[in-house]
Design a protein around this motif. Structure first.
Motif, PDB file in Angstrom:
ATOM      1  N   GLY A  60       0.799  -1.221   0.000  1.00 36.71           N
ATOM      2  CA  GLY A  60       0.000   0.000   0.000  1.00 36.71           C
ATOM      3  C   GLY A  60       0.824   1.261   0.000  1.00 36.71           C
ATOM      4  N   ILE A  61       2.089   1.158  -0.372  1.00 37.91           N
ATOM      5  CA  ILE A  61       2.990   2.313  -0.374  1.00 37.91           C
ATOM      6  C   ILE A  61       3.052   2.956  -1.749  1.00 37.91           C
ATOM      7  CG2 ILE A  61       5.378   3.034   0.037  1.00 37.91           C
ATOM      8  CD1 ILE A  61       5.573   0.632   1.981  1.00 37.91           C
ATOM      9  N   ALA A  62       2.748   2.181  -2.782  1.00 33.95           N
ATOM     10  CA  ALA A  62       2.743   2.692  -4.153  1.00 33.95           C
ATOM     11  C   ALA A  62       1.432   2.281  -4.820  1.00 33.95           C
ATOM     12  CB  ALA A  62       3.931   2.135  -4.938  1.00 33.95           C
ATOM     13  N   SER A  63       0.954   3.156  -5.668  1.00 30.13           N
ATOM     14  CA  SER A  63      -0.222   2.813  -6.469  1.00 30.13           C
ATOM     15  C   SER A  63       0.260   2.438  -7.863  1.00 30.13           C
ATOM     16  CB  SER A  63      -1.191   3.993  -6.534  1.00 30.13           C
ATOM     17  OG  SER A  63      -0.590   5.077  -7.221  1.00 30.13           O
ATOM     18  N   ARG A  64      -0.582   1.729  -8.594  1.00 32.09           N
ATOM     19  CA  ARG A  64      -0.225   1.405  -9.971  1.00 32.09           C
ATOM     20  C   ARG A  64      -1.457   1.516 -10.844  1.00 32.09           C
ATOM     21  NH1 ARG A  64       1.039  -5.081  -9.534  1.00 32.09           N
ATOM     22  NH2 ARG A  64      -1.114  -5.750  -9.334  1.00 32.09           N
ATOM     23  N   GLU A  65      -1.195   1.843 -12.086  1.00 37.21           N
ATOM     24  CA  GLU A  65      -2.263   1.957 -13.058  1.00 37.21           C
ATOM     25  C   GLU A  65      -1.850   1.212 -14.318  1.00 37.21           C
ATOM     26  OE1 GLU A  65      -1.320   6.285 -14.974  1.00 37.21           O
ATOM     27  OE2 GLU A  65      -2.109   6.260 -12.924  1.00 37.21           O
ATOM     28  N   LYS A  66      -2.813   0.587 -14.924  1.00 34.89           N
ATOM     29  CA  LYS A  66      -2.554  -0.176 -16.142  1.00 34.89           C
ATOM     30  C   LYS A  66      -2.207   0.791 -17.266  1.00 34.89           C
ATOM     31  CE  LYS A  66      -2.939  -4.395 -17.925  1.00 34.89           C
ATOM     32  NZ  LYS A  66      -1.907  -5.369 -17.726  1.00 34.89           N
ATOM     33  N   HIS A  67      -1.152   0.477 -17.983  1.00 35.99           N
ATOM     34  CA  HIS A  67      -0.726   1.299 -19.100  1.00 35.99           C
ATOM     35  C   HIS A  67      -0.286   0.350 -20.203  1.00 35.99           C
ATOM     36  CE1 HIS A  67       1.642   4.210 -21.433  1.00 35.99           C
ATOM     37  NE2 HIS A  67       0.844   5.100 -20.890  1.00 35.99           N
ATOM     38  N   GLY A  68      -1.153   0.097 -21.154  1.00 29.51           N
ATOM     39  CA  GLY A  68      -0.852  -0.907 -22.169  1.00 29.51           C
ATOM     40  C   GLY A  68      -0.855  -2.287 -21.536  1.00 29.51           C
ATOM     41  N   ARG A  69       0.222  -3.023 -21.734  1.00 29.80           N
ATOM     42  CA  ARG A  69       0.319  -4.365 -21.161  1.00 29.80           C
ATOM     43  C   ARG A  69       1.050  -4.389 -19.825  1.00 29.80           C
ATOM     44  NH1 ARG A  69       2.431  -8.125 -25.934  1.00 29.80           N
ATOM     45  NH2 ARG A  69       4.320  -7.367 -24.972  1.00 29.80           N
ATOM     46  N   SER A  70       1.512  -3.239 -19.360  1.00 28.61           N
ATOM     47  CA  SER A  70       2.240  -3.204 -18.084  1.00 28.61           C
ATOM     48  C   SER A  70       1.611  -2.170 -17.155  1.00 28.61           C
ATOM     49  CB  SER A  70       3.714  -2.882 -18.330  1.00 28.61           C
ATOM     50  OG  SER A  70       3.835  -1.598 -18.901  1.00 28.61           O
ATOM     51  N   ARG A  72       2.219   1.349 -14.511  1.00 27.35           N
ATOM     52  CA  ARG A  72       3.012   2.526 -14.137  1.00 27.35           C
ATOM     53  C   ARG A  72       2.747   2.749 -12.648  1.00 27.35           C
ATOM     54  NH1 ARG A  72       5.182   5.043 -18.294  1.00 27.35           N
ATOM     55  NH2 ARG A  72       5.338   7.094 -17.359  1.00 27.35           N
ATOM     56  N   TYR A  73       3.779   3.121 -11.916  1.00 29.75           N
ATOM     57  CA  TYR A  73       3.719   3.201 -10.459  1.00 29.75           C
ATOM     58  C   TYR A  73       3.931   4.633  -9.982  1.00 29.75           C
ATOM     59  CZ  TYR A  73       4.113  -1.870 -10.582  1.00 29.75           C
ATOM     60  OH  TYR A  73       3.895  -3.203 -10.824  1.00 29.75           O
ATOM     61  N   HIS A  74       3.288   4.931  -8.851  1.00 27.02           N
ATOM     62  CA  HIS A  74       3.409   6.250  -8.227  1.00 27.02           C
ATOM     63  C   HIS A  74       3.456   6.073  -6.715  1.00 27.02           C
ATOM     64  CE1 HIS A  74       3.080  10.577  -8.002  1.00 27.02           C
ATOM     65  NE2 HIS A  74       2.118  10.451  -7.114  1.00 27.02           N
ATOM     66  N   ALA A  75       4.292   6.822  -6.031  1.00 24.64           N
ATOM     67  CA  ALA A  75       4.395   6.731  -4.576  1.00 24.64           C
ATOM     68  C   ALA A  75       3.152   7.305  -3.913  1.00 24.64           C
ATOM     69  CB  ALA A  75       5.628   7.480  -4.080  1.00 24.64           C
ATOM     70  N   ILE A  76       2.642   6.588  -2.926  1.00 20.79           N
ATOM     71  CA  ILE A  76       1.526   7.084  -2.129  1.00 20.79           C
ATOM     72  C   ILE A  76       2.073   7.871  -0.944  1.00 20.79           C
ATOM     73  CG2 ILE A  76      -0.381   6.391  -0.612  1.00 20.79           C
ATOM     74  CD1 ILE A  76      -0.849   4.032  -2.528  1.00 20.79           C
ATOM     75  N   ASP A  77       3.163   7.380  -0.377  1.00 14.86           N
ATOM     76  CA  ASP A  77       3.812   8.023   0.766  1.00 14.86           C
ATOM     77  C   ASP A  77       5.218   8.457   0.404  1.00 14.86           C
ATOM     78  OD1 ASP A  77       2.035   8.106   2.920  1.00 14.86           O
ATOM     79  OD2 ASP A  77       2.443   6.044   3.496  1.00 14.86           O
ATOM     80  N   ASP A  78       5.690   9.498   1.087  1.00 15.63           N
ATOM     81  CA  ASP A  78       7.089   9.877   0.963  1.00 15.63           C
ATOM     82  C   ASP A  78       7.887   9.118   2.024  1.00 15.63           C
ATOM     83  OD1 ASP A  78       6.332  11.103   3.326  1.00 15.63           O
ATOM     84  OD2 ASP A  78       6.674  13.140   2.619  1.00 15.63           O
ATOM     85  N   GLU A  79       9.164   9.431   2.178  1.00 17.67           N
ATOM     86  CA  GLU A  79       9.996   8.698   3.133  1.00 17.67           C
ATOM     87  C   GLU A  79       9.506   8.856   4.568  1.00 17.67           C
ATOM     88  OE1 GLU A  79      14.284   8.718   2.562  1.00 17.67           O
ATOM     89  OE2 GLU A  79      13.946   9.450   0.532  1.00 17.67           O
ATOM     90  N   ALA A  80       9.026  10.050   4.910  1.00 16.57           N
ATOM     91  CA  ALA A  80       8.498  10.263   6.259  1.00 16.57           C
ATOM     92  C   ALA A  80       7.239   9.418   6.477  1.00 16.57           C
ATOM     93  CB  ALA A  80       8.200  11.746   6.487  1.00 16.57           C
ATOM     94  N   GLY A  81       6.410   9.339   5.466  1.00 19.62           N
ATOM     95  CA  GLY A  81       5.204   8.514   5.555  1.00 19.62           C
ATOM     96  C   GLY A  81       5.540   7.046   5.688  1.00 19.62           C
ATOM     97  N   LEU A  82       6.584   6.609   4.981  1.00 18.22           N
ATOM     98  CA  LEU A  82       7.016   5.222   5.075  1.00 18.22           C
ATOM     99  C   LEU A  82       7.527   4.911   6.482  1.00 18.22           C
ATOM    100  CD1 LEU A  82       7.581   2.504   3.747  1.00 18.22           C
ATOM    101  CD2 LEU A  82       9.745   3.437   2.925  1.00 18.22           C
ATOM    102  N   ALA A  83       8.312   5.810   7.042  1.00 13.36           N
ATOM    103  CA  ALA A  83       8.814   5.613   8.408  1.00 13.36           C
ATOM    104  C   ALA A  83       7.657   5.577   9.404  1.00 13.36           C
ATOM    105  CB  ALA A  83       9.797   6.726   8.775  1.00 13.36           C
ATOM    106  N   ALA A  84       6.673   6.444   9.204  1.00 11.89           N
ATOM    107  CA  ALA A  84       5.508   6.456  10.094  1.00 11.89           C
ATOM    108  C   ALA A  84       4.732   5.148   9.998  1.00 11.89           C
ATOM    109  CB  ALA A  84       4.602   7.644   9.759  1.00 11.89           C
TER     110      ALA A  84
END
Length: 129
Positions: A60-70, A72-84
Protein backbone atom coordinates in the motif's frame (compact mmCIF):
# COMPACT_ATOMS: atom_id res chain seq x y z
CA UNK A 1 27.31 -1.59 -6.40
CA UNK A 2 30.61 -3.37 -6.07
CA UNK A 3 33.47 -3.22 -3.61
CA UNK A 4 37.21 -3.17 -4.40
CA UNK A 5 37.31 -6.89 -5.19
CA UNK A 6 34.37 -6.52 -7.60
CA UNK A 7 32.01 -8.54 -5.40
CA UNK A 8 28.42 -7.34 -5.16
CA UNK A 9 27.80 -5.21 -2.08
CA UNK A 10 24.59 -6.15 -0.27
CA UNK A 11 22.22 -3.36 0.60
CA UNK A 12 20.80 -3.02 4.08
CA UNK A 13 17.32 -4.53 4.53
CA UNK A 14 14.74 -2.19 3.05
CA UNK A 15 17.35 -0.01 1.34
CA UNK A 16 16.33 -1.03 -2.17
CA UNK A 17 12.67 -0.37 -1.43
CA UNK A 18 13.64 3.04 -0.05
CA UNK A 19 15.66 3.83 -3.20
CA UNK A 20 12.78 2.84 -5.46
CA UNK A 21 10.34 4.82 -3.31
CA UNK A 22 12.62 7.86 -3.55
CA UNK A 23 12.65 7.57 -7.35
CA UNK A 24 8.85 7.36 -7.39
CA UNK A 25 8.51 10.22 -4.92
CA UNK A 26 10.77 12.50 -6.96
CA UNK A 27 8.82 11.91 -10.14
CA UNK A 28 6.12 14.27 -11.36
CA UNK A 29 4.00 11.35 -12.51
CA UNK A 30 3.74 7.57 -12.58
CA UNK A 31 6.75 5.62 -13.87
CA UNK A 32 7.13 2.32 -15.67
CA UNK A 33 9.50 -0.28 -14.22
CA UNK A 34 12.03 0.47 -16.98
CA UNK A 35 11.90 4.20 -16.14
CA UNK A 36 12.49 3.40 -12.46
CA UNK A 37 15.35 1.07 -13.42
CA UNK A 38 16.99 3.82 -15.50
CA UNK A 39 16.83 6.30 -12.61
CA UNK A 40 18.34 3.94 -10.04
CA UNK A 41 22.09 3.84 -9.60
CA UNK A 42 23.69 0.50 -10.14
CA UNK A 43 22.84 -2.31 -12.45
CA UNK A 44 19.64 -3.82 -11.12
CA UNK A 45 17.84 -6.35 -13.25
CA UNK A 46 14.47 -5.33 -14.65
CA UNK A 47 12.85 -8.25 -12.83
CA UNK A 48 14.28 -7.04 -9.52
CA UNK A 49 12.77 -3.60 -10.08
CA UNK A 50 9.39 -5.14 -10.96
CA UNK A 51 9.53 -7.28 -7.79
CA UNK A 52 10.26 -4.25 -5.60
CA UNK A 53 7.50 -2.21 -7.25
CA UNK A 54 5.04 -5.08 -6.77
CA UNK A 55 6.00 -5.33 -3.09
CA UNK A 56 5.53 -1.58 -2.61
CA UNK A 57 2.12 -1.87 -4.25
CA UNK A 58 1.17 -4.88 -2.10
CA UNK A 59 2.17 -2.95 1.04
CA UNK A 60 0.00 0.00 0.00
CA UNK A 61 2.99 2.31 -0.37
CA UNK A 62 2.74 2.69 -4.15
CA UNK A 63 -0.22 2.81 -6.47
CA UNK A 64 -0.23 1.40 -9.97
CA UNK A 65 -2.26 1.96 -13.06
CA UNK A 66 -2.55 -0.18 -16.14
CA UNK A 67 -0.73 1.30 -19.10
CA UNK A 68 -0.85 -0.91 -22.17
CA UNK A 69 0.32 -4.36 -21.16
CA UNK A 70 2.24 -3.20 -18.08
CA UNK A 71 1.82 -0.93 -15.08
CA UNK A 72 3.01 2.53 -14.14
CA UNK A 73 3.72 3.20 -10.46
CA UNK A 74 3.41 6.25 -8.23
CA UNK A 75 4.39 6.73 -4.58
CA UNK A 76 1.53 7.08 -2.13
CA UNK A 77 3.81 8.02 0.77
CA UNK A 78 7.09 9.88 0.96
CA UNK A 79 10.00 8.70 3.13
CA UNK A 80 8.50 10.26 6.26
CA UNK A 81 5.20 8.51 5.55
CA UNK A 82 7.02 5.22 5.08
CA UNK A 83 8.81 5.61 8.41
CA UNK A 84 5.51 6.46 10.09
CA UNK A 85 3.93 3.31 8.62
CA UNK A 86 6.81 1.22 9.98
CA UNK A 87 6.42 2.77 13.43
CA UNK A 88 2.66 2.15 13.39
CA UNK A 89 3.20 -1.46 12.31
CA UNK A 90 5.57 -2.06 15.23
CA UNK A 91 3.12 -0.44 17.62
CA UNK A 92 0.24 -2.51 16.24
CA UNK A 93 2.17 -5.67 17.09
CA UNK A 94 2.58 -4.80 20.76
CA UNK A 95 0.01 -5.80 23.39
CA UNK A 96 0.89 -2.89 25.72
CA UNK A 97 0.89 0.11 23.41
CA UNK A 98 0.99 2.59 26.30
CA UNK A 99 4.24 1.17 27.65
CA UNK A 100 5.84 1.16 24.22
CA UNK A 101 4.83 4.77 23.61
CA UNK A 102 6.04 5.80 27.08
CA UNK A 103 9.44 4.18 26.48
CA UNK A 104 9.65 5.77 23.04
CA UNK A 105 8.92 9.24 24.39
CA UNK A 106 11.45 8.94 27.24
CA UNK A 107 14.16 8.19 24.67
CA UNK A 108 13.47 11.24 22.49
CA UNK A 109 15.94 14.10 22.33
CA UNK A 110 14.78 17.40 23.82
CA UNK A 111 14.32 18.76 20.32
CA UNK A 112 12.27 15.76 19.15
CA UNK A 113 10.20 15.91 22.34
CA UNK A 114 9.45 19.59 21.71
CA UNK A 115 8.45 18.79 18.12
CA UNK A 116 6.16 15.97 19.29
CA UNK A 117 4.55 18.22 21.92
CA UNK A 118 3.94 20.91 19.30
CA UNK A 119 2.39 18.36 16.95
CA UNK A 120 0.14 16.98 19.70
CA UNK A 121 -1.03 20.49 20.53
CA UNK A 122 -1.64 21.34 16.86
CA UNK A 123 1.18 23.90 16.84
CA UNK A 124 3.51 22.09 14.44
CA UNK A 125 1.34 21.08 11.52
CA UNK A 126 4.07 22.00 9.04
CA UNK A 127 6.12 19.05 10.38
CA UNK A 128 3.33 16.61 9.60
CA UNK A 129 3.71 17.00 5.84
Amino acid sequence: MRNRREEPVRRAPGALEAEVLAVLGNSAGPLSPSEVQARLRGDLAYTTVVTILTRLHDKGIASREKHGRSFRYHAIDDEAGLAARKMAKVLDGEPDRGSVLARFVTRLSKSDEATLRALLHGDGEDHAR
